[in-house]
Design a protein around this motif. Structure first.
Motif, mmCIF file in Angstrom:
data_model
loop_
_atom_site.group_PDB
_atom_site.id
_atom_site.type_symbol
_atom_site.label_atom_id
_atom_site.label_comp_id
_atom_site.label_asym_id
_atom_site.label_seq_id
_atom_site.Cartn_x
_atom_site.Cartn_y
_atom_site.Cartn_z
ATOM 1 N N ASP A 438 0.826 -1.204 0.000
ATOM 2 C CA ASP A 438 0.000 0.000 0.000
ATOM 3 C C ASP A 438 0.863 1.258 0.000
ATOM 4 O O ASP A 438 2.068 1.204 0.270
ATOM 5 C CB ASP A 438 -0.954 -0.012 1.186
ATOM 6 N N ARG A 493 -17.197 -3.396 9.356
ATOM 7 C CA ARG A 493 -15.741 -3.514 9.430
ATOM 8 C C ARG A 493 -15.045 -2.148 9.436
ATOM 9 O O ARG A 493 -13.945 -2.013 9.967
ATOM 10 C CB ARG A 493 -15.244 -4.369 8.253
ATOM 11 N N LYS A 495 -13.946 0.571 6.735
ATOM 12 C CA LYS A 495 -12.789 0.529 5.833
ATOM 13 C C LYS A 495 -11.711 1.545 6.188
ATOM 14 O O LYS A 495 -10.519 1.306 5.960
ATOM 15 C CB LYS A 495 -13.248 0.751 4.386
ATOM 16 N N GLU A 496 -12.107 2.688 6.736
ATOM 17 C CA GLU A 496 -11.113 3.719 7.034
ATOM 18 C C GLU A 496 -10.206 3.338 8.201
ATOM 19 O O GLU A 496 -9.200 4.015 8.440
ATOM 20 C CB GLU A 496 -11.774 5.068 7.303
ATOM 21 N N HIS A 498 -8.389 0.691 8.168
ATOM 22 C CA HIS A 498 -7.585 -0.340 7.492
ATOM 23 C C HIS A 498 -6.213 -0.428 8.153
ATOM 24 O O HIS A 498 -5.700 0.552 8.708
ATOM 25 C CB HIS A 498 -7.444 0.043 6.013
ATOM 26 N N SER A 499 -5.591 -1.592 8.084
ATOM 27 C CA SER A 499 -4.284 -1.769 8.724
ATOM 28 C C SER A 499 -3.230 -0.806 8.183
ATOM 29 O O SER A 499 -2.279 -0.467 8.894
ATOM 30 C CB SER A 499 -3.799 -3.213 8.544
ATOM 31 N N SER A 500 -3.395 -0.333 6.940
ATOM 32 C CA SER A 500 -2.418 0.603 6.379
ATOM 33 C C SER A 500 -2.721 2.057 6.700
ATOM 34 O O SER A 500 -1.991 2.956 6.257
ATOM 35 C CB SER A 500 -2.321 0.426 4.861
ATOM 36 N N THR A 501 -3.800 2.301 7.462
ATOM 37 C CA THR A 501 -4.094 3.681 7.869
ATOM 38 C C THR A 501 -3.856 3.930 9.347
ATOM 39 O O THR A 501 -3.807 5.072 9.787
ATOM 40 C CB THR A 501 -5.561 4.053 7.570
ATOM 41 N N TYR A 527 -8.572 -5.894 12.825
ATOM 42 C CA TYR A 527 -9.963 -5.805 13.266
ATOM 43 C C TYR A 527 -10.101 -6.298 14.700
ATOM 44 O O TYR A 527 -10.768 -5.670 15.540
ATOM 45 C CB TYR A 527 -10.837 -6.619 12.319
ATOM 46 N N ILE A 549 -4.948 1.898 -1.131
ATOM 47 C CA ILE A 549 -5.007 0.476 -0.795
ATOM 48 C C ILE A 549 -5.124 -0.323 -2.088
ATOM 49 O O ILE A 549 -6.103 -0.180 -2.825
ATOM 50 C CB ILE A 549 -6.207 0.173 0.129
ATOM 51 N N LYS A 551 -6.041 -3.055 -4.461
ATOM 52 C CA LYS A 551 -6.927 -4.199 -4.659
ATOM 53 C C LYS A 551 -6.644 -4.874 -6.001
ATOM 54 O O LYS A 551 -7.371 -5.792 -6.402
ATOM 55 C CB LYS A 551 -8.391 -3.755 -4.604
#
Length: 650
Positions: A438, A493, A495-496, A498-501, A527, A549, A551
């Protein structure tokens, strides 16, 4: 009679269990009994003081409990209880208690006797939950198998150096101080090396119980409790699956002061006799009063668990804290005020941890986006190679105030172990996670540090994302709200986040713990951590899009749908809040159903999809599971459709 709920505090003495027990016992519908294991060993035979100040034999509550349980207390009752403990609930019995299903006659009798005591306590006090701070893991596990007890284990743990220092001190034992009862007038003392060995052994035992004890269990760090008493107590109750709301707790003000009524707790720390206003304050006197040799010995002996529990491993002396004017006999749990933090005059160091395996080209693009941040402060980037050789060439990408380091994952293989390895190796005041494929926008670190410093209560902050969908184009997903609640995270879940944020202050891991290395295949590790964090505190997001991100590249979890299903089932069991929320429960069940069907287990997928739709008929993943499990639509077609809509299937 309905099963009595018992919250059993396990671990080692001098870890703050007495004050945790008192605060829990002051909650509406709860009561505390002290260290019930000592009732027959010391309290009854020596007629020691109850926490209410009366002798055990004169305490109205314990007299009534004895009548209901055994027709009254006498020497024969005490002797029998002690002999049963020795026969069935000693430390050496723990392996059998964890593995052997058949109960011995001594174990059955022990369970019946203590069930009678707990039931009598519940009846006399009118409480639904009894808190027992007996601490011994084997004793707790022995009672956990009783048919009419609903026992949950809470491991109260404290920095072992603080514990060892406390065990070397002379502490009066007022339980036996009046009327010549014959009990000990001082609590015994233990050398530092013995304390370290016992602390480690008991923590290993508590870990074994958590893994194989077949009872709900959780861990509460004393340091978290005194810093955030209400937040950490509620989080522990949620983890144990015991109902407890903020309105049920005894009121705790913003200075950590709680008003406690006298209790009927037995044995344990002298703070049992304190009542009125109790100020919960961290006691770090060990950090400047403990000898260097003892400190080094305890650190070395407990090093693996220190790291696992997120305690610092540096052993140098610290600046002495400010000591309060509490009486010398007070317990250490509430006698120290730590100095206020010095205001930061330079930008904080931010540590970025990137787990990687086999994606060197993508990784270098990710590193370039982090190195190019417009943040004025220093950034260290820790690349964690998971089950592969370190790439020494990555350090050449470093530049002033942008250091790149490569390390191996020294913990459990997979994302959780890799993230924890990087976290424990890093030095920054703030920790940020990023996946190895990412990209970050130039202002990401600056904007998130600004948000965290403007709101010190935040445990984590995410940001809006841009989904790079390849031929389907890009989709922007700004953060929808500045604060994300636990309820919303159970429902969606988000989305904002996310593990990269994600970016967190380092102290967040003291509250929510490390990444769960027992999570199957490390799927959904971010999560799971966020669910714990939102249970304990506040999580937010920066609205603007700050990360791309990908995909359009293969995920590690592609074509491994059964791994996904196993991880989601683990998470569903771990977080009971899902089952109390119809849509959230149906969402997870639907995802499990889809993953099972996509992995070839179509009949099982159909059954789980049916459960999801009964919970919430509009659960989308359940309908997708039916399409894959019934007509046999290919999972790749479903994934393609979801991505054309700017969504995923997890």
């Amino acid at each position: 009679m309905a099963a009595v709920t018992v919250v059993y505090l396990g671990g080692f003495g001098r870890s703050g269990s007495t004050v945790v027990e008192r605060v829990l016992g002051a909650s509406r519908g709860w009561t505390n009994v002290g260290e019930l294991i000592d009732l027959a060993r010391y309290v009854g035979p020596s007629d020691e003081l109850c926490g209410c100040g009366e002798r055990f034999s004169a305490c109205p509550l314990w007299s009534r409990v004895g009548e209901l349980a055994f027709g009254g207390w006498d020497t024969a009752v005490f002797s029998r209880l002690v002999s049963l403990q020795r026969a069935a609930a000693r430390q050496r019995n723990l392996p059998a208690l964890l593995t052997v299903r058949r109960r011995s006659s001594a174990l059955s009798e022990l369970q019946s006797a203590y069930t009678a005591i707990y039931q009598a306590v519940a009846e006399v006090t009118g409480s639904g939950v009894v808190v027992d701070a007996s601490k011994g893991p084997a004793f707790g596990q022995a009672l956990a198998g009783a048919p009419e007890l609903d026992l949950r284990m809470l491991n109260v743990v404290r920095d072992p150096r603080a514990v060892a220092w406390s065990w070397t001190r002379t502490v009066e034992r007022p339980h036996a101080d009046a009327g010549g009862s014959g009990g000990a007038l001082e609590m015994w003392r233990i050398p530092a090396h013995r304390s370290a060995a016992q602390w480690s052994a008991l923590q290993v035992e508590m870990a074994a119980i958590a893994a194989w004890g077949r009872r709900p269990s959780a861990r509460l760090r004393y340091e978290d409790f005194v810093q955030h008493p209400a937040r950490s107590t509620l989080a522990a109750a949620r983890a144990l699956g015991v109902e407890l709301s903020a309105t049920d707790l005894a009121p705790i003000d913003d200075r950590g002061r709680v008003v406690l009524e006298p209790s009927h707790g037995l044995s344990g720390n002298p703070s049992r006799f304190s009542s009125g206003v109790l100020e919960l304050r961290r006691d770090d006197r060990w950090s400047h009063q403990m000898g260097r040799r003892d400190r080094a010995v305890v650190t070395a002996m407990t090093l693996p668990l220190l790291r696992a529990y997120g305690y610092p491993t540096h052993t140098s002396h610290r600046t002495p804290p400010v000591i309060s004017t509490a009486p010398a006999s007070s317990t250490e749990e509430h006698t120290v005020t730590t100095p206020a933090p010095t205001p930061r005059t330079t930008p904080a160091l931010v540590s970025v941890v990137i787990p990687t395996r086999g994606r060197n080209a993508l990784l270098k693009q990710t590193l370039a986006s982090i190195i190019d941040q417009d943040y004025d402060g220093p950034i260290e980037i820790v690349v964690v190679h998971d089950r592969e050789e370190i790439d020494p060439t990555l350090t050449a990408l470093s530049r002033p105030e942008r250091q790149v380091r490569s390390i191996n994952n020294t913990r459990t293989g997979g994302l959780c172990g890799a993230r924890n390895s990087g976290l424990l190796e890093s030095r920054g005041a703030y920790y940020a996670s990023c996946d190895d494929d990412d990209l970050w926008h130039p202002s990401k670190v600056r904007r998130q540090v600004e948000r965290l410093e403007s709101d010190p209560d935040l445990l984590a902050v995410g940001a809006g994302i841009r989904l790079l969908m390849g031929e389907q184009g890009d989709v922007d997903w700004p953060a929808r709200e500045p604060v994300v609640s636990h309820e919303r995270l159970l429902h969606n879940r988000v989305k904002e986040l996310h593990s990269s944020t994600l970016m967190m202050p380092r102290a967040a891991f003291d509250v929510a713990g490390l990444y769960d290395e027992e999570l199957p295949f490390s799927y959904g590790e971010d999560y799971d951590w966020l669910l714990r964090a939102t249970s304990a505190g506040k999580v937010g997001a920066v609205e603007e899009v700050l990360a791309d991100i990908r995909k359009d590249v293969p995920s590690w979890f592609r074509d491994k749908s059964l791994n996904t299903a196993t991880a989601l089932e683990y998470m569903l069991d771990k977080h009971p809040g899902f089952r109390r929320r119809r849509r959230g429960h149906a969402r997870i069940l639907g995802q499990i159903a889809y993953a099972r069907a996509a992995g070839g287990q179509r009949a099982r997928g159909l059954r789980i999809a049916g459960r999801a739709l009964r919970r919430y008929p509009a659960a989308p993943h359940a309908w997708l599971a039916l399409a894959v499990a019934g007509p046999g639509v290919q999972p790749q077609r479903m994934l393609g459709l979801a991505r054309r809509l700017g969504r995923g299937l997890s």
